[in-house]
Enzyme design. Structure first.
Site, PDB file in Angstrom:
ATOM      1  N   LEU A 100      -7.145   6.706  -8.392  1.00 53.10           N
ATOM      2  CA  LEU A 100      -6.696   6.132  -7.118  1.00 53.10           C
ATOM      3  C   LEU A 100      -7.570   4.922  -6.806  1.00 53.10           C
ATOM      4  O   LEU A 100      -8.741   4.872  -7.218  1.00 53.10           O
ATOM      5  CB  LEU A 100      -6.831   7.155  -5.986  1.00 53.10           C
ATOM      6  CG  LEU A 100      -5.946   8.401  -6.068  1.00 53.10           C
ATOM      7  CD1 LEU A 100      -6.286   9.369  -4.930  1.00 53.10           C
ATOM      8  CD2 LEU A 100      -4.469   8.031  -6.023  1.00 53.10           C
ATOM      9  N   ASP A 101      -7.039   3.992  -6.037  1.00 54.64           N
ATOM     10  CA  ASP A 101      -7.820   2.829  -5.603  1.00 54.64           C
ATOM     11  C   ASP A 101      -8.962   3.294  -4.688  1.00 54.64           C
ATOM     12  O   ASP A 101      -8.887   4.373  -4.087  1.00 54.64           O
ATOM     13  CB  ASP A 101      -6.944   1.847  -4.818  1.00 54.64           C
ATOM     14  CG  ASP A 101      -5.804   1.307  -5.653  1.00 54.64           C
ATOM     15  OD1 ASP A 101      -5.928   1.301  -6.889  1.00 54.64           O
ATOM     16  OD2 ASP A 101      -4.787   0.900  -5.056  1.00 54.64           O
ATOM     17  N   ALA A 102      -9.960   2.411  -4.509  1.00 53.71           N
ATOM     18  CA  ALA A 102     -11.117   2.764  -3.679  1.00 53.71           C
ATOM     19  C   ALA A 102     -10.696   3.136  -2.258  1.00 53.71           C
ATOM     20  O   ALA A 102     -11.260   4.057  -1.648  1.00 53.71           O
ATOM     21  CB  ALA A 102     -12.103   1.604  -3.652  1.00 53.71           C
ATOM     22  N   LYS A 186       1.409   0.093  -3.764  1.00 56.07           N
ATOM     23  CA  LYS A 186       1.215  -1.135  -2.979  1.00 56.07           C
ATOM     24  C   LYS A 186       2.164  -2.231  -3.473  1.00 56.07           C
ATOM     25  O   LYS A 186       2.758  -2.972  -2.677  1.00 56.07           O
ATOM     26  CB  LYS A 186      -0.243  -1.599  -3.082  1.00 56.07           C
ATOM     27  CG  LYS A 186      -1.205  -0.648  -2.381  1.00 56.07           C
ATOM     28  CD  LYS A 186      -2.649  -0.988  -2.660  1.00 56.07           C
ATOM     29  CE  LYS A 186      -3.575   0.052  -2.025  1.00 56.07           C
ATOM     30  NZ  LYS A 186      -4.939  -0.006  -2.519  1.00 56.07           N
TER      31      LYS A 186
END
Ligand code: URA
Length: 227
Positions: A100-102, A186
C-alpha cells in the site's frame, strides 16, 4: 526452497552463516553433500547440517492494520517501515503481500510462504481487493459503468479489469478491484476526473481486516485456505 533459506528456516543461523556452512560442506540433501547455496530443496527432502536433521519452522501468515504514514517496506525510508509495529521473532523472514502507499491505511498481509503470496498476487487469480475510498467529488453517475467496462490508465495501453464501485457516503465509495497495478485506485479515479483524498483497504479475497490500527494477528487456517 533454496538450501540457504531452508537452513535459516530450520536453525538460528543468519543467511550468511548458512551460506558459510554450505560452502564448508556441512550440508547434505538425501545423504549427498551439497555445496551450492541456491540448490533447490523440497520439504520432503532429508536435509542435514553437520549431521543434524533439519526441520523448517511452520510458515507464518499474519494480517496487520497499516497506519497512515508508514511504508510497506522491510526498512525505514521517508516514513517508518510498518515492521516497526510488528513485535515478532525474525520479522525479516516475512514479506508483504500487495503493498500500500505510505498514505493508505488498512489490511496488509505478511507471510514467509512465497507460494501462498504468489497465489494471491498472480494476475490470473483475480483476487478481489476491497477499498474504502474518500473522494474530492461525489461519485459521478457514469463511474460505475466506466469501471465495470475497464478503462485506460494514463501511460498504459491495456485497460483495467472490470471493477465494481458503489457510493458509501456523499464523497465516499467502496471499490472492488482484482488487480494490483501501481497506484491503481488513485489512477482509476484520476482517469474519470475525480481525486482520491483517503484510501483504506478493507478486504483481500475472503480476509477482512478486524484489528485496530498498528495491530496485527495471525490468520486462521480458514483464512489462509480461503484466499
Ligand atoms: N491503489 C492506490 O492507488 N494506492 C494504494 O495504496 C493501493 C491501491
Amino acid at each position: 526452497m533454496r538450501l540457504d533459506k531452508f537452513i535459516c528456516k530450520s536453525t538460528e543461523l543468519s543467511r550468511s552463516e548458512a551460506r558459510r556452512a554450505i560452502a564448508a560442506g556441512e550440508a547434505r540433501v538425501n545423504g549427498e553433500p551439497v555445496t551450492h547455496e541456491a540448490a533447490q530443496v523440497h520439504e520432503n527432502n532429508l536435509v542435514t547440517l553437520a549431521g543434524q536433521r533439519l526441520v523448517p519452522r511452520p510458515f507464518r501468515y499474519l494480517m496487520m492494520h497499516k497506519p497512515t504514514g508508514t511504508l510497506c517496506s522491510n526498512v525505514d525510508g521517508v516514513y517508518p517501515s510498518l515492521f516497526r509495529w510488528l513485535d515478532i521473532d525474525r520479522p525479516d523472514e516475512l514479506h508483504i503481500v500487495g503493498r500500500l502507499d505510505a498514505d493508505t491505511t488498512g489490511l496488509v498481509l505478511l507471510t514467509d510462504d512465497g507460494r501462498w503470496s504468489f497465489t494471491i498476487t498472480r494476475p490470473e487469480q483475480h483476487c478481489a481487493k476491497v477499498y474504502r475510498v474518500g473522494l474530492r467529488d461525489p461519485l459521478a453517475e457514469q463511474t460505475a459503468a466506466r469501471f465495470a467496462q475497464g478503462l485506460l490508465l494514463q501511460g498504459e495501453n491495456k485497460p483495467t479489469q472490470p471493477a465494481r464501485v458503489e457510493a458509501s457516503g456523499p464523497r465516499e465509495a467502496l471499490l472492488t478491484i482484482t488487480e494490483g497495478r501501481f497506484h491503481q485506485v488513485k489512477r482509476m479515479f484520476a482517469a474519470v476526473g475525480n481525486r482520491v483524498v483517503s484510501l483504506h483497504r478493507e478486504q483481500i479475497g475472503g480476509i477482512r481486516l478486524n484489528v485496530p490500527p498498528g495491530q496485527w494477528r495471525p490468520l486462521s487456517q480458514a483464512e489462509i485456505d480461503g484466499v
